[in-house]
Motif scaffolding. Sequence first.
Motif, PDB file in Angstrom:
ATOM      1  N   ALA A  75      13.680  47.367 -98.522  1.00  0.00           N
ATOM      2  CA  ALA A  75      14.187  47.180 -97.155  1.00  0.00           C
ATOM      3  C   ALA A  75      15.294  46.139 -97.117  1.00  0.00           C
ATOM      4  CB  ALA A  75      13.044  46.782 -96.224  1.00  0.00           C
ATOM      5  N   GLY A  76      15.149  45.073 -97.912  1.00  0.00           N
ATOM      6  CA  GLY A  76      16.150  44.014 -97.907  1.00  0.00           C
ATOM      7  C   GLY A  76      17.468  44.410 -98.545  1.00  0.00           C
ATOM      8  N   LEU A  77      17.420  45.366 -99.486  1.00  0.00           N
ATOM      9  CA  LEU A  77      18.637  45.794-100.175  1.00  0.00           C
ATOM     10  C   LEU A  77      19.291  47.014 -99.533  1.00  0.00           C
ATOM     11  CD1 LEU A  77      17.663  45.427-103.953  1.00  0.00           C
ATOM     12  CD2 LEU A  77      18.842  43.785-102.473  1.00  0.00           C
ATOM     13  N   ALA A  78      18.663  47.573 -98.514  1.00  0.00           N
ATOM     14  CA  ALA A  78      19.166  48.814 -97.914  1.00  0.00           C
ATOM     15  C   ALA A  78      20.584  48.646 -97.365  1.00  0.00           C
ATOM     16  CB  ALA A  78      18.208  49.282 -96.819  1.00  0.00           C
ATOM     17  N   ILE A  79      20.774  47.683 -96.470  1.00  0.00           N
ATOM     18  CA  ILE A  79      22.105  47.511 -95.874  1.00  0.00           C
ATOM     19  C   ILE A  79      23.127  47.020 -96.900  1.00  0.00           C
ATOM     20  CG2 ILE A  79      23.389  45.949 -94.365  1.00  0.00           C
ATOM     21  CD1 ILE A  79      21.661  46.666 -92.120  1.00  0.00           C
ATOM     22  N   PRO A  80      22.804  46.051 -97.779  1.00  0.00           N
ATOM     23  CA  PRO A  80      23.798  45.688 -98.800  1.00  0.00           C
ATOM     24  C   PRO A  80      24.275  46.879 -99.621  1.00  0.00           C
ATOM     25  CG  PRO A  80      22.082  44.044 -98.743  1.00  0.00           C
ATOM     26  CD  PRO A  80      21.648  45.137 -97.813  1.00  0.00           C
ATOM     27  N   PHE A  81      23.384  47.821 -99.937  1.00  0.00           N
ATOM     28  CA  PHE A  81      23.805  48.984-100.715  1.00  0.00           C
ATOM     29  C   PHE A  81      24.625  49.938 -99.859  1.00  0.00           C
ATOM     30  CE2 PHE A  81      23.143  53.349-102.264  1.00  0.00           C
ATOM     31  CZ  PHE A  81      23.658  53.214-103.545  1.00  0.00           C
ATOM     32  N   ILE A  82      24.148  50.234 -98.667  1.00  0.00           N
ATOM     33  CA  ILE A  82      24.840  51.177 -97.790  1.00  0.00           C
ATOM     34  C   ILE A  82      26.215  50.646 -97.383  1.00  0.00           C
ATOM     35  CG2 ILE A  82      24.760  52.262 -95.499  1.00  0.00           C
ATOM     36  CD1 ILE A  82      21.711  52.379 -95.818  1.00  0.00           C
ATOM     37  N   ALA A  83      26.297  49.316 -97.186  1.00  0.00           N
ATOM     38  CA  ALA A  83      27.566  48.710 -96.761  1.00  0.00           C
ATOM     39  C   ALA A  83      28.409  48.238 -97.940  1.00  0.00           C
ATOM     40  CB  ALA A  83      27.289  47.540 -95.823  1.00  0.00           C
ATOM     41  N   SER A  84      28.023  48.623 -99.158  1.00  0.00           N
ATOM     42  CA  SER A  84      28.782  48.304-100.371  1.00  0.00           C
ATOM     43  C   SER A  84      29.011  46.808-100.541  1.00  0.00           C
ATOM     44  CB  SER A  84      30.145  49.022-100.361  1.00  0.00           C
ATOM     45  OG  SER A  84      30.777  48.905-101.623  1.00  0.00           O
ATOM     46  N   SER A  85      27.945  46.033-100.297  1.00  0.00           N
ATOM     47  CA  SER A  85      28.012  44.585-100.509  1.00  0.00           C
ATOM     48  C   SER A  85      27.444  44.281-101.894  1.00  0.00           C
ATOM     49  CB  SER A  85      27.220  43.846 -99.421  1.00  0.00           C
ATOM     50  OG  SER A  85      27.285  42.454 -99.612  1.00  0.00           O
ATOM     51  N   ARG A  86      28.315  44.374-102.883  1.00  0.00           N
ATOM     52  CA  ARG A  86      27.875  44.241-104.268  1.00  0.00           C
ATOM     53  C   ARG A  86      27.322  42.847-104.556  1.00  0.00           C
ATOM     54  NH1 ARG A  86      33.529  46.122-106.715  1.00  0.00           N
ATOM     55  NH2 ARG A  86      34.112  44.496-105.228  1.00  0.00           N
ATOM     56  N   ALA A  87      27.950  41.829-104.014  1.00  0.00           N
ATOM     57  CA  ALA A  87      27.508  40.468-104.274  1.00  0.00           C
ATOM     58  C   ALA A  87      26.093  40.241-103.754  1.00  0.00           C
ATOM     59  CB  ALA A  87      28.468  39.477-103.624  1.00  0.00           C
ATOM     60  N   SER A  88      25.758  40.830-102.603  1.00  0.00           N
ATOM     61  CA  SER A  88      24.426  40.641-102.019  1.00  0.00           C
ATOM     62  C   SER A  88      23.335  41.186-102.931  1.00  0.00           C
ATOM     63  CB  SER A  88      24.344  41.336-100.652  1.00  0.00           C
ATOM     64  OG  SER A  88      25.235  40.735 -99.743  1.00  0.00           O
ATOM     65  N   ILE A  89      23.622  42.292-103.627  1.00  0.00           N
ATOM     66  CA  ILE A  89      22.654  42.843-104.566  1.00  0.00           C
ATOM     67  C   ILE A  89      22.391  41.850-105.694  1.00  0.00           C
ATOM     68  CG2 ILE A  89      22.177  44.712-106.187  1.00  0.00           C
ATOM     69  CD1 ILE A  89      22.165  45.705-103.364  1.00  0.00           C
ATOM     70  N   ALA A  90      23.470  41.318-106.250  1.00  0.00           N
ATOM     71  CA  ALA A  90      23.328  40.352-107.350  1.00  0.00           C
ATOM     72  C   ALA A  90      22.629  39.085-106.878  1.00  0.00           C
ATOM     73  CB  ALA A  90      24.707  40.019-107.920  1.00  0.00           C
ATOM     74  N   TYR A  91      23.007  38.595-105.670  1.00  0.00           N
ATOM     75  CA  TYR A  91      22.388  37.384-105.154  1.00  0.00           C
ATOM     76  C   TYR A  91      20.884  37.566-104.945  1.00  0.00           C
ATOM     77  CZ  TYR A  91      27.166  35.805-104.148  1.00  0.00           C
ATOM     78  OH  TYR A  91      28.471  35.431-104.245  1.00  0.00           O
ATOM     79  N   SER A  92      20.483  38.741-104.484  1.00  0.00           N
ATOM     80  CA  SER A  92      19.064  39.005-104.235  1.00  0.00           C
ATOM     81  C   SER A  92      18.257  38.950-105.529  1.00  0.00           C
ATOM     82  CB  SER A  92      18.889  40.370-103.568  1.00  0.00           C
ATOM     83  OG  SER A  92      19.545  40.408-102.318  1.00  0.00           O
ATOM     84  N   MET A  93      18.804  39.509-106.600  1.00  0.00           N
ATOM     85  CA  MET A  93      18.119  39.471-107.887  1.00  0.00           C
ATOM     86  C   MET A  93      18.032  38.036-108.411  1.00  0.00           C
ATOM     87  SD  MET A  93      17.316  42.574-108.141  1.00  0.00           S
ATOM     88  CE  MET A  93      16.514  42.416-109.725  1.00  0.00           C
ATOM     89  N   ILE A  94      19.107  37.274-108.236  1.00  0.00           N
ATOM     90  CA  ILE A  94      19.095  35.874-108.669  1.00  0.00           C
ATOM     91  C   ILE A  94      18.064  35.092-107.856  1.00  0.00           C
ATOM     92  CG2 ILE A  94      20.450  33.749-108.760  1.00  0.00           C
ATOM     93  CD1 ILE A  94      22.919  35.513-109.253  1.00  0.00           C
ATOM     94  N   GLY A  95      17.980  35.372-106.545  1.00  0.00           N
ATOM     95  CA  GLY A  95      17.006  34.692-105.692  1.00  0.00           C
ATOM     96  C   GLY A  95      15.580  34.923-106.151  1.00  0.00           C
TER      97      GLY A  95
END
Length: 404
Positions: free
Chosen positions: A143-163
């Motif tokens: 659920a947390g990665l849904a909008i970052p992926f759909i909106a092509s926010s690549r940095a948010s995906i990486a930041y989430s994994m680092i978090g």
Amino acid sequence: NGEPIELFIWGALWLCSGLFVLGFGYSMTTRRVPVERILPNEARISSMGIHVSTLLALGLSVIATLVFVESTGGLSATVSEISRKRAIEVVSDGEIVYASAGYLRLVAGLPMLYLYILLSYYLRRSETLTHGNKALLLALLIAGLAIPFIASSRASIAYSMIGLLVVYSVYRPISMKMLVVAGVISLAFFSAMTGLRATSQQKLTDSKVLVNPIVAIAQSGNGVSLNGTIVIMDGVPERMDYCLGNTFMTWLASPIPSSVWPNKPDISLGKEIKGTILQKTVIKSGRPPSFLTEGFINFGYPGFFLCAFLFGVMLRLVAISFIPILHKNIFASGIYFIFVLHIAALSNGALSQAVVRILSDLIPIYFIFLSMQILGFRTVHKQRTTNIGPLSTYGPVTVQKSVE
């Protein structure tokens, strides 16, 4: 990009000087802030409150994600349209202004905050995670990665994994296997999203070149990159006037929706840099500065070095303030990551952008705490907090008050 080699040498010297000043500011910071005094009191929440609040947040996130997708053009049948830059179109004076849908993104992003809190809660309570725990954590991650992926926010995906790795490392050692898995997942998402974005943007340009995701980072020219630094320092004040501190205050306008104020200041400065300095057409996004070059945009070379020094101070201050108390509170590691992430992101963003992002994550955490407290009320023993001897360096010591 056609610039002479002398310009790159000149920019590299200034950039290295700025990074030296950043390191100086980092090393000079030795006093910590007693952040434990403002952390949510976890003694006031119960397991029931945590899980009921989490399930409600999941539901709200799904609704916000669906509304966001529908408001930004929906999902196309073509694969290339699944992950692309999205914004809400607002008409102002006959022109289309693109809004980021910040409030929808905020609600849709709640699961990531819950994920950090819940992971801390589970890891501190037991040695292993149950299948139910893992299922709930996975649902929050998706659920947390849904909008970052759909909106092509690549940095948010990486930041989430680092978090996730940061929070996990507070309670458990991180193995090489976990690092490799997290890196492969992040790279896979980044590669897929870069390809989908490039395919989608071919409708806006005549480019037919496939984009390598690794090379794309170096060639972006964003933030503290050498190319980005040169472009800004060469273009101010010739093509863009000094801002004299105005950019440091634009975060105050951020809470006002673009539908109410379509032409409100751009907190990222990216559009103005791309349109004014680079003199390129701005569609939805631009080319953001770093905190160092934002200082140059405002006050020239003195601003460049002052912001470099403050950047180092902030990085060190967050580290020495939070690290000693991370394991003492389930909210601490999540809040620590919020500060680390968005302050470090000043290497690729403006100060107002960082302030907005910190507040957008920090304020919901306290509402999360309040909801957990209301949904699962727990009787709290009267406690007093004191500092005893040298332990005060590592935060307060809680002492149970005896009753005669």
